[in-house]
Write a protein that holds these residues in place. Structure first.
Motif, mmCIF file in Angstrom:
data_model
loop_
_atom_site.group_PDB
_atom_site.id
_atom_site.type_symbol
_atom_site.label_atom_id
_atom_site.label_comp_id
_atom_site.label_asym_id
_atom_site.label_seq_id
_atom_site.Cartn_x
_atom_site.Cartn_y
_atom_site.Cartn_z
ATOM 1 N N THR A 32 -8.762 2.033 -0.971
ATOM 2 C CA THR A 32 -8.269 0.984 -0.749
ATOM 3 C C THR A 32 -7.956 0.687 0.813
ATOM 4 O O THR A 32 -8.287 -0.117 1.188
ATOM 5 C CB THR A 32 -6.973 0.575 -1.519
ATOM 6 O OG1 THR A 32 -6.232 1.837 -1.405
ATOM 7 C CG2 THR A 32 -7.171 0.128 -2.831
ATOM 8 N N GLY A 33 -7.886 1.841 1.379
ATOM 9 C CA GLY A 33 -7.719 1.985 2.852
ATOM 10 C C GLY A 33 -8.960 1.523 3.329
ATOM 11 O O GLY A 33 -9.109 0.626 4.452
ATOM 12 N N ARG A 37 -9.732 -1.867 5.906
ATOM 13 C CA ARG A 37 -10.485 -1.741 7.249
ATOM 14 C C ARG A 37 -11.701 -2.353 7.238
ATOM 15 O O ARG A 37 -11.909 -3.209 8.279
ATOM 16 C CB ARG A 37 -10.656 -0.127 7.650
ATOM 17 C CG ARG A 37 -9.418 0.631 8.061
ATOM 18 C CD ARG A 37 -9.623 2.074 8.279
ATOM 19 N NE ARG A 37 -9.709 2.923 7.377
ATOM 20 C CZ ARG A 37 -8.828 3.370 6.575
ATOM 21 N NH1 ARG A 37 -7.862 3.326 6.812
ATOM 22 N NH2 ARG A 37 -9.441 4.198 5.510
ATOM 23 N N MET A 54 -0.651 -2.565 7.964
ATOM 24 C CA MET A 54 -1.002 -1.392 8.358
ATOM 25 C C MET A 54 -0.997 -1.005 9.623
ATOM 26 O O MET A 54 -0.541 0.302 9.869
ATOM 27 C CB MET A 54 -2.706 -1.578 8.115
ATOM 28 C CG MET A 54 -3.197 -1.755 6.890
ATOM 29 S SD MET A 54 -4.934 -2.258 6.670
ATOM 30 C CE MET A 54 -5.779 -0.736 6.792
ATOM 31 N N GLN A 58 3.035 0.528 7.069
ATOM 32 C CA GLN A 58 3.701 0.170 5.716
ATOM 33 C C GLN A 58 2.767 -0.079 4.681
ATOM 34 O O GLN A 58 1.593 -0.265 5.000
ATOM 35 C CB GLN A 58 4.687 -1.005 6.071
ATOM 36 C CG GLN A 58 5.662 -0.923 6.890
ATOM 37 C CD GLN A 58 6.255 -2.209 7.266
ATOM 38 O OE1 GLN A 58 5.862 -3.261 7.211
ATOM 39 N NE2 GLN A 58 7.412 -2.290 7.959
ATOM 40 N N VAL A 60 0.764 -2.379 2.195
ATOM 41 C CA VAL A 60 0.418 -3.856 1.984
ATOM 42 C C VAL A 60 1.037 -4.249 0.581
ATOM 43 O O VAL A 60 1.064 -3.356 -0.571
ATOM 44 C CB VAL A 60 -1.177 -4.090 1.789
ATOM 45 C CG1 VAL A 60 -1.663 -5.395 1.468
ATOM 46 C CG2 VAL A 60 -1.842 -3.438 3.117
ATOM 47 N N THR A 65 -2.848 -5.996 -2.803
ATOM 48 C CA THR A 65 -3.695 -4.780 -3.225
ATOM 49 C C THR A 65 -4.138 -4.824 -4.499
ATOM 50 O O THR A 65 -5.378 -4.456 -4.626
ATOM 51 C CB THR A 65 -2.799 -3.577 -2.855
ATOM 52 O OG1 THR A 65 -1.925 -3.887 -1.722
ATOM 53 C CG2 THR A 65 -3.594 -2.274 -2.855
ATOM 54 N N GLY A 86 -6.257 6.856 -2.521
ATOM 55 C CA GLY A 86 -5.200 5.983 -1.778
ATOM 56 C C GLY A 86 -4.746 4.846 -2.867
ATOM 57 O O GLY A 86 -4.164 3.808 -2.239
ATOM 58 N N PHE A 87 -5.122 4.972 -3.978
ATOM 59 C CA PHE A 87 -4.309 3.831 -4.970
ATOM 60 C C PHE A 87 -4.545 4.591 -6.191
ATOM 61 O O PHE A 87 -5.325 5.338 -6.644
ATOM 62 C CB PHE A 87 -5.574 2.584 -4.971
ATOM 63 C CG PHE A 87 -5.041 1.686 -6.054
ATOM 64 C CD1 PHE A 87 -4.643 0.470 -5.760
ATOM 65 C CD2 PHE A 87 -5.126 1.664 -7.371
ATOM 66 C CE1 PHE A 87 -3.953 -0.424 -6.241
ATOM 67 C CE2 PHE A 87 -4.516 0.587 -8.113
ATOM 68 C CZ PHE A 87 -4.165 -0.420 -7.733
ATOM 69 N N ARG A 89 -0.359 3.361 -5.353
ATOM 70 C CA ARG A 89 0.610 4.001 -4.116
ATOM 71 C C ARG A 89 2.031 3.604 -4.654
ATOM 72 O O ARG A 89 2.917 3.913 -3.879
ATOM 73 C CB ARG A 89 0.278 3.404 -2.766
ATOM 74 C CG ARG A 89 -0.476 4.391 -1.977
ATOM 75 C CD ARG A 89 -1.157 3.646 -0.748
ATOM 76 N NE ARG A 89 -0.787 4.368 0.673
ATOM 77 C CZ ARG A 89 -2.269 4.882 0.899
ATOM 78 N NH1 ARG A 89 -3.171 4.372 0.318
ATOM 79 N NH2 ARG A 89 -2.282 5.274 2.272
ATOM 80 N N GLN A 93 1.560 -0.558 -9.067
ATOM 81 C CA GLN A 93 -0.114 -0.554 -8.987
ATOM 82 C C GLN A 93 -0.533 0.506 -10.069
ATOM 83 O O GLN A 93 -1.655 0.315 -10.450
ATOM 84 C CB GLN A 93 -0.470 0.321 -7.687
ATOM 85 C CG GLN A 93 -0.275 -0.766 -6.515
ATOM 86 C CD GLN A 93 -0.814 -0.261 -5.017
ATOM 87 O OE1 GLN A 93 -1.302 0.767 -4.916
ATOM 88 N NE2 GLN A 93 -0.100 -0.756 -3.932
ATOM 89 N N ARG A 134 -8.902 5.490 14.532
ATOM 90 C CA ARG A 134 -7.590 4.593 13.750
ATOM 91 C C ARG A 134 -6.598 4.661 14.448
ATOM 92 O O ARG A 134 -5.878 5.700 14.806
ATOM 93 C CB ARG A 134 -7.483 5.387 12.391
ATOM 94 C CG ARG A 134 -8.516 5.196 11.287
ATOM 95 C CD ARG A 134 -8.098 5.776 9.852
ATOM 96 N NE ARG A 134 -6.820 5.425 9.382
ATOM 97 C CZ ARG A 134 -6.671 5.625 8.121
ATOM 98 N NH1 ARG A 134 -7.463 6.339 7.452
ATOM 99 N NH2 ARG A 134 -5.385 5.466 7.803
#
Ligand code: AMP
Length: 192
Positions: A32-33, A37, A54, A58, A60, A65, A86-87, A89, A93, A134
């Motif tokens: 997801t990140g 991006r 981001m 924090q 989203v 998401t 990354g999901f 989180r 979700q 980043r």
């Protein structure tokens, strides 16, 4: 299908290990990140919305998401399986992911949780900033915030998968190949 939740704090090595898993099992890697991006780069409306969160380290909001993740999953017809990086989180979700997979007649096979202590995470993220460019890796205060958000909002998701007997802890310190081997061993155990 083999559907893996690759879990862990920022800097735990989820991206690196996802690449290896994708190669070996031909799974679809959904970070997801990375999707956020890509949206930032392409200046989409979603990217603009995500940016405010981001930039501060924090999360989203769940609704945005989850919608984005669903759309990504549904892009693929007859996949062998997914690596979710990354999901989820948050617990909301995790529930949404279960519902989505159930609608596709499948489910999460395992949660692999990479465990790395905080001082090591901070070192890794600052080192990664030099190559990744980043902004959220380069600033010590944002890193602190991301780790705090992980501890407060994301770590409880482990309990959700423990309740389903899908939680597997993986020691995330050491040489990258050794960690990959630990992951492969955990997967052999569920597939046996
Ligand atoms: P990552 O690349 O996984 O470190 O994610 C970078 C940033 O994207 C996070 O700090 C969040 O702002 C946002 N993000 C990524 N995945 C999620 C998610 N599952 N839920 C909420 N925000 C997310």
């Amino acid at each position: 299908m083999l559907n893996i939740v690759l879990f862990g704090p920022p800097g735990a090595g989820k991206g690196t290990q996802s690449e290896r898993l994708t190669e070996k099992f031909k799974l679809i890697h959904l970070s997801t990140g990375d999707v956020f991006r890509a949206n930032l780069k392409n200046e989409t409306a979603l990217g603009e919305l995500a940016r405010t969160y981001m930039d501060k380290g924090q999360l989203v909001p769940d609704e945005l998401t989850i919608e984005m993740l669903k759309a990504e999953v549904l892009k693929h017809s007859s996949p062998i399986g997914f690596i979710f990086d990354g999901f989820p989180r948050t617990n909301a979700q995790a529930i949404a992911l279960d519902d989505l997979l159930a609608s596709l007649n499948t489910e999460i096979s395992i949660m692999l949780a990479l465990e790395v202590e905080e001082e090591e995470l901070k070192k890794r993220l600052l080192a990664r900033a030099e190559q990744s460019g980043r902004a959220d890796d380069a600033d010590a205060a944002i890193i602190e915030n991301r780790i705090a958000v992980y501890n407060n909002e994301t770590a409880p998701v482990k309990t959700y998968y423990q309740g389903q007997n899908k939680f597997t802890s993986i020691q995330g310190i050491g040489n990258i190949d050794e960690i990959t081997q630990r992951i492969f061993t955990a997967l052999e155990n569920i597939q046996a």
